[in-house]
Scaffold this active site. Structure first.
Site, PDB file in Angstrom:
ATOM      1  CD  GLU A   1      -2.982  -0.747  -0.099  1.00 19.69           C
ATOM      2  OE1 GLU A   1      -3.058   0.391  -0.587  1.00 19.69           O
ATOM      3  OE2 GLU A   1      -3.605  -1.717  -0.569  1.00 19.69           O
TER       4      GLU A   1
ATOM      5  CD  GLN B   1       0.984  10.643  -4.525  1.00 21.87           C
ATOM      6  OE1 GLN B   1       0.785  11.046  -5.654  1.00 21.87           O
ATOM      7  NE2 GLN B   1       0.370  11.165  -3.480  1.00 21.87           N
TER       8      GLN B   1
ATOM      9  N   GLY C   1      10.439   7.982  -6.047  1.00 22.31           N
ATOM     10  CA  GLY C   1      10.020   9.334  -5.647  1.00 22.31           C
ATOM     11  C   GLY C   1       9.294   9.325  -4.301  1.00 22.31           C
TER      12      GLY C   1
ATOM     13  CE1 TYR D   1      -7.039   2.945  -0.570  1.00 22.99           C
ATOM     14  CE2 TYR D   1      -4.698   3.326  -0.159  1.00 22.99           C
ATOM     15  CZ  TYR D   1      -5.711   2.648  -0.812  1.00 22.99           C
ATOM     16  OH  TYR D   1      -5.389   1.639  -1.684  1.00 22.99           O
TER      17      TYR D   1
ATOM     18  CG  ASP E   1      -8.281   4.089  -4.483  1.00 20.72           C
ATOM     19  OD1 ASP E   1      -9.468   4.249  -4.864  1.00 20.72           O
ATOM     20  OD2 ASP E   1      -7.555   3.174  -4.925  1.00 20.72           O
TER      21      ASP E   1
ATOM     22  CB  CYS F   1     -16.012   3.788 -12.774  1.00 23.56           C
ATOM     23  SG  CYS F   1     -16.883   5.353 -12.854  1.00 23.56           S
TER      24      CYS F   1
ATOM     25  CB  CYS G   1     -24.626   5.482 -13.322  1.00 27.64           C
ATOM     26  SG  CYS G   1     -23.299   6.708 -13.324  1.00 27.64           S
TER      27      CYS G   1
HETATM   28  S1  SF4 Z   1     -22.237   3.970 -15.731  1.00 25.90           S
HETATM   29 FE1  SF4 Z   1     -21.545   5.315 -14.102  1.00 25.90          FE
HETATM   30  S2  SF4 Z   1     -20.550   3.950 -12.631  1.00 25.90           S
HETATM   31 FE2  SF4 Z   1     -20.735   2.831 -14.570  1.00 25.90          FE
HETATM   32  S3  SF4 Z   1     -18.804   3.180 -15.621  1.00 25.90           S
HETATM   33 FE3  SF4 Z   1     -20.265   4.724 -16.357  1.00 25.90          FE
HETATM   34  S4  SF4 Z   1     -19.883   6.475 -15.033  1.00 25.90           S
HETATM   35 FE4  SF4 Z   1     -18.953   4.730 -13.999  1.00 25.90          FE
END
Ligand code: SF4
Length: 352
Positions: free
Chosen positions: A33, A38, A77, A116, A134, A188, A203
């Site tokens: 982790e 970065q 880094g 996190y 994250d 996503c 969504c």
């Molecule tokens: S539908 Fe929404 S959650 Fe699914 S990939 Fe597209 S933007 Fe991301």
């Protein structure tokens, strides 16, 4: 299907196989982790294996010198991560009798570990129900729910954590978190594949045309410019070329790493100004005149908050300097390789 069921089903088909997945050794998870903060997975993977080879246990890491740790970290880094992981290992050996902390609060006490990272270690190593948040998770969840809170603040973390806690599969927080991270990273993405997304019908960003606008990122400060002028003294001794290296000891970037003696200016120097300033600098530090100095072109080196403009001034010395400041030492080209160097210095040496 619930959120966690959909996510789990996607993870079964598309989840990544990574060396630090499916294990419950907190030391290895912690190391992975910290390395991955970065850093891209492809690059981090090599460092992870190299570190484990050199320091198979937390006791081995604690017993290493800071120079050994920084040398292994070279090229990644953000060297404070290496110093923190080293300090964390010593803390575990000295304060926790060698036992890795097994509570979220205990893990948070390790130097350089934030919410996190603590959530990742707590869930992967000890199956504790703390969602990981994250940058990839922020992107996915802010789009899915249409959340416009600027990310990266404690308030945003609280808001996303509360939301995810309600949706988490608390029997398998490790798998839930791994799926969440992979979904944000692979599905996503900044340019998402919404047609193949199992959450497309719910969504908010997709429905309202706000995919490009979410997540809302805080305004970035412009990186500050710094002008580094390095003196690269060279002389021959017993058939070998020597130079001088200086350890950075101030509370500043690259602390603990080695570089050529540095003259920092508060603005760009012209060639004439540089020759003059370097002559004075050499006389003060080495008591040698440098009449035939050669200046390199400018090397630009970009850090997150700094843009370094660096030039190297090569100067032939007739012999080894007799008086050197405490943080400087004479080294051959072969010896330099054993010391941790900033990537900028490494780039210059490779170009020589
Ligand atoms: S539908 Fe929404 S959650 Fe699914 S990939 Fe597209 S933007 Fe991301």
């Amino acid at each position: 299907m619930s959120f966690s069921q959909k996510l789990d089903s996607w993870y079964t088909d598309f989840g990544r196989s990574l060396p630090w997945r499916g294990i419950d050794d907190p030391y290895r998870i912690w190391l992975s982790e910290i390395i991955l903060q970065q850093t891209r997975i492809e690059q981090g993977r090599d460092y992870y294996h190299r570190f484990l080879e050199a320091f198979p246990t937390v006791a081995d890491l604690a017993a290493a010198s800071e120079q050994q740790v920084l040398r292994l970290w070279q090229g990644l880094g953000y060297y404070s991560r290496a110093r923190n992981v080293h300090a964390g290992a010593q803390y575990i050996m000295q304060e926790c009798r060698g036992r890795f902390p097994d509570t979220y609060e205990g893990i948070l006490r390790l130097k350089g570990v934030g919410r996190y990272t603590a959530a990742a270690i707590a869930s992967f190593a000890f199956r504790l129900p703390y969602p990981v948040i994250d940058g990839n998770v922020y992107r996915f969840i802010s789009r899915l729910h249409g959340i416009a809170t600027p990310i990266g603040t404690a308030a945003a973390y609280n808001e996303f954590e509360a939301l995810l806690l309600k949706q988490m599969d608390c029997r398998h927080p490790d798998r839930f978190n791994a799926a969440l991270m992979d979904f944000g990273s692979l599905q996503c993405k900044p340019r998402p594949d919404c047609e193949a997304c199992p959450f497309a019908d719910e969504c908010v960003a997709l429905r309202t045309g706000r995919i490009e606008l979410l997540p809302v990122k805080p305004a970035k400060a412009r990186p500050k410019d710094r002008w580094f002028y390095y003196l690269h003294p060279r002389w021959q001794e017993a058939g070998r070329e020597y130079t001088v290296m200086q350890q950075r000891t101030d509370q500043d970037i690259w602390r603990g790493l080695y570089q050529f003696p540095l003259l920092e200016a508060d603005r760009e120097l012209s060639d004439g100004e540089l020759q003059q300033a370097m002559r004075r600098f050499a006389e003060e530090n080495f008591q040698f005149p440098i009449p035939d100095a050669q200046c390199s072109p400018t090397f630009l080196h970009q850090l997150t908050h700094r843009t370094i403009h660096a030039r190297f001034v090569q100067a032939q010395l007739p012999s080894r300097p007799t008086l050197l400041p405490e943080n400087m030492r004479c080294l051959t080209a072969g010896q330099i390789k054993d010391f941790p160097l900033p990537r900028l210095i490494d780039r210059y040496l490779r170009q020589l």
